[in-house]
Design a protein around this motif. Structure first.
Motif, PDB file in Angstrom:
ATOM      1  N   HIS A 169       0.854  -1.195   0.000  1.00  7.62           N
ATOM      2  CA  HIS A 169       0.000   0.000   0.000  1.00  7.62           C
ATOM      3  C   HIS A 169       0.886   1.238   0.000  1.00  7.62           C
ATOM      4  O   HIS A 169       2.090   1.167   0.272  1.00  7.62           O
ATOM      5  CB  HIS A 169      -0.913   0.022   1.230  1.00  7.62           C
ATOM      6  N   THR A 170       0.267   2.371  -0.296  1.00  2.00           N
ATOM      7  CA  THR A 170       0.912   3.662  -0.050  1.00  2.00           C
ATOM      8  C   THR A 170       0.174   4.269   1.128  1.00  2.00           C
ATOM      9  O   THR A 170      -1.010   3.999   1.335  1.00  2.00           O
ATOM     10  CB  THR A 170       0.823   4.588  -1.272  1.00  2.00           C
ATOM     11  N   ASP A 171       0.849   5.090   1.909  1.00  2.00           N
ATOM     12  CA  ASP A 171       0.211   5.660   3.096  1.00  2.00           C
ATOM     13  C   ASP A 171      -0.572   6.918   2.754  1.00  2.00           C
ATOM     14  O   ASP A 171      -0.149   7.728   1.918  1.00  2.00           O
ATOM     15  CB  ASP A 171       1.279   6.042   4.137  1.00  2.00           C
ATOM     16  N   ASN A 172      -1.706   7.043   3.411  1.00  2.00           N
ATOM     17  CA  ASN A 172      -2.431   8.329   3.502  1.00  2.00           C
ATOM     18  C   ASN A 172      -2.763   9.020   2.174  1.00  2.00           C
ATOM     19  O   ASN A 172      -2.576  10.245   2.043  1.00  2.00           O
ATOM     20  CB  ASN A 172      -1.621   9.326   4.359  1.00  2.00           C
ATOM     21  N   PRO A 173      -3.308   8.291   1.184  1.00  2.00           N
ATOM     22  CA  PRO A 173      -3.670   8.984  -0.068  1.00  2.00           C
ATOM     23  C   PRO A 173      -4.811   9.989   0.137  1.00  2.00           C
ATOM     24  O   PRO A 173      -5.072  10.802  -0.743  1.00  2.00           O
ATOM     25  CB  PRO A 173      -4.117   7.851  -0.998  1.00  2.00           C
ATOM     26  N   TYR A 174      -5.436   9.942   1.314  1.00  2.00           N
ATOM     27  CA  TYR A 174      -6.557  10.851   1.604  1.00  2.00           C
ATOM     28  C   TYR A 174      -6.108  12.231   2.053  1.00  2.00           C
ATOM     29  O   TYR A 174      -6.914  13.119   2.252  1.00  2.00           O
ATOM     30  CB  TYR A 174      -7.456  10.232   2.702  1.00  2.00           C
TER      31      TYR A 174
END
Ligand code: OGA
Ligand code: ZN
Length: 368
Positions: free
Chosen positions: A190-195
């Motif tokens: 995953h990639t972190d914090n796309p939000y």
């Protein structure tokens, strides 16, 4: 390189291209303490006040010095190498930042650096950052395993990015956590914090303090290498993944964070800008069924590639290792572990690219 001055026009030929230098373009670069502040190297006047009819009345090249006289009587000397650097559009943009090296699981030698005290002004930091920009990650070995030492190390490079999780986060099993990372389950790539806005954190650091469990392996995938593979082999999937805009959301009792973006984002030139992949928090809008059909097919393929033995690196972080990685390029994850076997404790934090970019440009002045 060749310089010609004819009919008030100054032509510079360099790397099979000829540039006609605009008089104002040259004039607003004219060095000298009347024009630029010695301490800050910032321009002392308003360049839009330069007369639009300005002309070059004389120019000649002597070794690396370009002597120029303008028709208002002002003259000066330019360093031709500095002007040429600006004429090479690639060098002008990248400066000392190296070209990326895309990798897959066959990557033989991991980019590593040995921790040193007061490292930030040393040549070892220059090499560390060069490796980081080439590979998108670097493992820093033998860092003291003191609580929050990570913050000391990272803030020597630049200001730590503070989020609603605070300055740093502890990755260990916790009761009733607000994120799946704090349960001993596997975390798929995953990639972190796309939000987050305006963008996901650029760089993530994970400092391993304890790793006494037999599981809990770390994983990394070069998202740009996977994107390149799709671009070459699966055009339709690539098209769907680079054009479908998704919403990402995080919520806990204090905050709701949202942002939008493609799973693979390209820049205006078609180069890779950012990958996003956090399937626990993403929502595709209700597009036409045909578009969604293509998207779901493409996402399945993408997920398989991200988890494939061909692209995924799997290794165990040792106490004292800091894994520093590009959260816009790489995916990271970990395998499950059994919290009854012992402690697994990482501390993490984020940094933005202006810090690493700025330090690398600075260190290149000393070591390149
Ligand atoms: C995270 C994460 C990885 C790990 O906390 O975002 O991905 O190794 N952790 O626990
Ligand atoms: Zn993560």
């Amino acid at each position: 390189m060749e310089v010609q001055f004819q009919n008030n026009s100054l032509l510079v030929s360099h790397q099979n291209k000829t540039f006609q230098l605009h008089p104002i373009w040259l004039r607003e670069r004219l060095p000298g303490e009347d024009f630029f502040d010695i301490d800050t190297n910032q321009r002392l006047y308003e360049p839009s006040s330069i007369n639009l009819d300005l002309q070059i009345s004389h120019a000649e090249l002597l070794d690396a010095l370009l002597k120029v006289e303008f028709n208002d009587g002002i003259k000066g000397t330019f360093n031709i190498d500095e002007l040429l650097r600006e004429m090479d559009s690639d060098k002008n943009k990248r400066g000392p930042l190296p070209e990326r090296i895309l990798w897959n699981s066959e990557l033989q030698n991991f980019p590593e650096a040995q921790f040193e005290e007061e490292m930030v002004e040393k040549e070892s930091m220059y090499h560390l950052l060069m490796n980081f920009y080439k590979y998108g990650f670097v493992i820093i070995k033998n860092v003291p395993t003191e609580d929050k030492y990570l913050l000391k190390f990272v803030s020597s490079i630049g200001p730590v990015k503070v989020t609603n999780f605070g300055e740093y986060f502890d990755v260990k099993s916790k009761p009733n956590p607000n994120d799946l990372a704090y349960k001993p389950i596997a975390l798929p790539p995953h990639t972190d914090n796309p939000y987050r806005k305006p963008a996901a954190p650029g760089i993530q650091f994970l400092h391993c303090l304890k790793n006494e469990v037999s599981g809990g392996f770390s994983t990394l995938v070069d998202g740009f290498a996977v994107a390149e593979y799709l671009r070459n082999k699966h055009t339709e999937a690539f098209e769907s993944l680079t054009t479908t805009n998704l919403r990402y959301q995080f919520q806990d009792k204090d905050i709701v964070l949202e942002n939008w973006g493609e799973l693979i984002e390209l820049d205006k030139e078609g180069d890779y800008k950012q990958v996003r992949y956090s399937t626990r928090v993403d929502y595709v809008p209700p597009l036409e069924p045909e578009k969604l059909k293509n998207f779901y097919q493409a996402r399945k393929l993408l997920s398989e590639l991200y988890c494939s033995a061909e692209f995924e690196l799997k290794f165990k972080l040792q106490p004292g290792d800091i894994m520093m990685f590009d959260n816009h390029r790489l995916l990271h994850g970990r395998t499950a572990y059994d919290a009854n076997e012992g402690m697994r404790h990482l501390q993490g934090c984020y940094l933005e690219f202006d810090a690493t970019d700025g330090k690398l440009r600075h260190l290149a002045r000393k070591f390149q």
